[in-house]
Design an enzyme around this catalytic site. Structure first.
Site, PDB file in Angstrom:
ATOM      1  N   SER A   1      -2.614 -21.547  16.997  1.00  0.00           N
ATOM      2  CA  SER A   1      -1.819 -22.746  16.780  1.00  0.00           C
ATOM      3  C   SER A   1      -2.697 -23.982  16.635  1.00  0.00           C
ATOM      4  O   SER A   1      -2.526 -24.789  15.722  1.00  0.00           O
ATOM      5  CB  SER A   1      -0.839 -22.927  17.946  1.00  0.00           C
TER       6      SER A   1
ATOM      7  N   SER B   1       4.886 -25.639  17.016  1.00  0.00           N
ATOM      8  CA  SER B   1       4.698 -25.923  18.435  1.00  0.00           C
ATOM      9  C   SER B   1       3.355 -25.366  18.869  1.00  0.00           C
ATOM     10  O   SER B   1       3.016 -24.225  18.540  1.00  0.00           O
ATOM     11  CB  SER B   1       5.823 -25.290  19.264  1.00  0.00           C
ATOM     12  N   GLU B   2       2.595 -26.152  19.646  1.00  0.00           N
ATOM     13  CA  GLU B   2       1.235 -25.743  19.978  1.00  0.00           C
ATOM     14  C   GLU B   2       1.157 -24.537  20.900  1.00  0.00           C
ATOM     15  O   GLU B   2       0.079 -23.956  21.075  1.00  0.00           O
ATOM     16  CB  GLU B   2       0.424 -26.910  20.553  1.00  0.00           C
ATOM     17  N   ASN B   3       2.269 -24.136  21.508  1.00  0.00           N
ATOM     18  CA  ASN B   3       2.241 -22.912  22.318  1.00  0.00           C
ATOM     19  C   ASN B   3       2.513 -21.664  21.485  1.00  0.00           C
ATOM     20  O   ASN B   3       2.755 -20.598  22.033  1.00  0.00           O
ATOM     21  CB  ASN B   3       3.213 -23.000  23.495  1.00  0.00           C
TER      22      ASN B   3
ATOM     23  N   ASN C   1       4.492 -31.300  13.601  1.00  0.00           N
ATOM     24  CA  ASN C   1       4.358 -31.094  15.045  1.00  0.00           C
ATOM     25  C   ASN C   1       4.889 -32.333  15.744  1.00  0.00           C
ATOM     26  O   ASN C   1       4.510 -33.454  15.411  1.00  0.00           O
ATOM     27  CB  ASN C   1       2.898 -30.853  15.443  1.00  0.00           C
TER      28      ASN C   1
END
EC number: 2.8.3.5
Length: 501
Positions: free
Chosen positions: A369, A327-329, A304
């Site tokens: 996520s 990706s955190e989204n 990440n």
């Protein structure tokens, strides 16, 4: 009764006339969908950047200025004149629960002048608060934010007009599990949710597209009344059962979206030569940091990357090394920026920039996520910093007098036992002050979490008990120079090397 046929199934009978009745959650317009909404309630609003934002519903509520005093839960509040930013301007929102203010100057000004309450919440915690509430769980423990002002209750929630604090956040309960400290977070239980989907049918079954899910799924499953805005309304059965991401049981009403999708930051792919030229033009020190950071990637890693220099590092990965970017989204297998004509409003990275997907990529909600992040499934997270303490404390989300927000960093550094945390940053700030300190003076993002620091001068390893060890020097840099620009004490490795770039 003559002319009325009945269908008998087991012991139950159904009239043929009632069999013709159908569930239909489709509304004629956004205005019709919100007609029963009430003021002084809690509203969840999905979206990340401009992706997956239910703008038709937001605009309809904006025009109902008689509806006000909303507590709105959303990653941010859009931009001035766009999305939720409009409802700030109409003064319909009295409190925001958000992770990020970002570049929205109106949002920041209203908060600091006392016109708006703000409960800053780590991005992953906010997603989980919605997901847990959706599952009927009243509270949960998370490692994110332990030892920070989020946990200790030192974040102003509301200011007086003169700038003094009117309401401060409350300290959060903590508890030890398996020798690790955790913070208790209460779940969110909302009245309404505005959700954006790709496809929906009359029964309320919904499907997301690309990274459109983000917060929409968890929020859509949480609220008492969920209003869905769809790119396309399709016939029942057109969405395959395995492709239903938000089930009709959660959905109250469906409308056709009337707003054009927009892209906040259209970013195009550069050739390797163009990218190297751009990085080199930025500064020699920046190029040195990015190239050295690329050496941290090992074949098969799940990684990440934070905004800025970390996102540029994959372009310099050695041939034959394959890493999977998360990706955190809601993306696993994020690819490079698109070529002109390939940009997609439903596909952005954490910096709100357009990206692509690599072959083998997968997509999911932000709650999923951050779940894999907190659980230590990510091998490496690389991010920037304002300050790093000698035992690995990290400060990267708040400068004195400035409020931008927390974002996802507190979750990203919450499991350093399993996820290696690497910081890329300039060795000193713009005023020449050291950024590697005995103790951070800015609010912490995480305690004892950074394992390695990469600057333009040197590379340090950090032991959470013993402190800093200098392991690499940039070419032409001396130990004395590093000592002069580092407040924290450090030892010099017996195997000190020249920084490879």
């Amino acid at each position: 009764m003559k002319g009325l046929r009945t269908l008998q199934v087991g012991r139950r009978q159904f009239s043929s006339s009632s069999a013709r009745r159908q569930i239909n959650k489709i509304c004629a317009s956004a205005q019709d969908a919100i007609k029963d909404m009430q003021s002084s309630t809690t509203l969840l609003v999905g979206g990340f950047g401009f992706s997956g934002v239910p703008n038709s519903l937001i605009n309809a509520l904006r025009d109902r200025t008689d509806l006000k005093d909303f507590t709105v839960v959303s990653n941010n509040a859009g931009m001035p004149g766009v999305g939720l930013g409009q409802m700030l301007e109409t003064r319909q929102i009295s409190k925001m629960i958000a992770s990020f203010i970002g570049e929205n100057k109106a949002f920041e000004k209203m908060y600091l002048s006392g016109e708006l309450a703000l409960e800053l919440t780590p991005q992953g915690t906010m997603a989980e608060k919605c997901a847990a509430g959706a599952a009927g769980v009243p509270a949960f423990y998370t490692p994110a934010a332990y030892g920070t002002i989020v946990q200790t209750g030192e974040l102003p929630v509301r200011y007086h007009p003169d700038g003094t604090v009117a309401v401060m956040s409350k300290p959060k309960e903590t508890r030890i599990f398996n020798n690790k400290p955790y913070v208790m977070e209460e779940s969110i239980f909302a009245d309404y949710a505005f959700v954006k989907v790709h496809k929906a049918d009359r029964m309320g079954n919904c499907q997301f597209r690309k990274a459109q899910n983000n917060f929409n799924e968890a929020m859509g499953k949480n609220a008492k009344v969920t209003l869905v805005e769809a790119d396309y309304i399709v016939d029942v059965g057109d969405i395959e059962p395995e492709n239903v991401h938000l089930q009709g049981i959660y959905v109250s009403k469906v409308i056709q979206s009337t707003e054009e999708k927009k892209i906040e930051k259209t970013t195009f792919r550069k050739t390797p030569e163009e990218l190297k030229e751009a990085v080199g033009a930025a500064s020699t020190s920046r190029e040195r940091i990015i190239k050295r950071a690329a050496k941290e990637f090992k074949d098969g890693m799940h990684v990440n990357l934070g905004i800025g220099m970390p996102l540029a590092a994959p372009a310099f990965v050695e041939p034959g090394i394959e890493v999977i970017l998360q990706s955190e989204n809601g993306i696993l297998g994020m690819g490079p920026y698109p070529s002109p004509g390939e940009e997609d409003p439903d596909l952005i990275n954490p910096g709100k920039e357009t990206v692509t997907l690599k072959i083998g990529a997968s997509l999911f909600g932000s709650h999923e996520s951050f779940g894999m992040i907190r659980a230590g499934r990510i091998d490496l997270t690389m991010l920037g910093a304002l300050q790093v303490g000698m035992y690995g404390d990290l400060a990267n989300f708040m400068l004195p007098g400035k409020v931008k927000g927390i974002g996802g960093a507190m979750d990203l550094v919450a499991n350093p036992e399993k996820t290696k945390v690497v910081v890329t940053m300039d060795h000193v700030d713009k005023k020449g002050n050291p950024k590697i300190l005995k103790q951070c003076t800015f609010p912490l993002t995480g305690q004892r979490c950074v394992s390695r620091i990469i600057t333009e001068l040197a590379v340090f390893d950090i032991d959470f008990t013993e402190g800093l060890t200098l392991i690499e020097l940039a070419e032409g840099v001396t130990v004395d120079e590093v000592q002069a620009k580092t407040e924290a004490p450090f030892i010099v490795s017996s195997e000190l090397k020249t920084m490879p770039v």
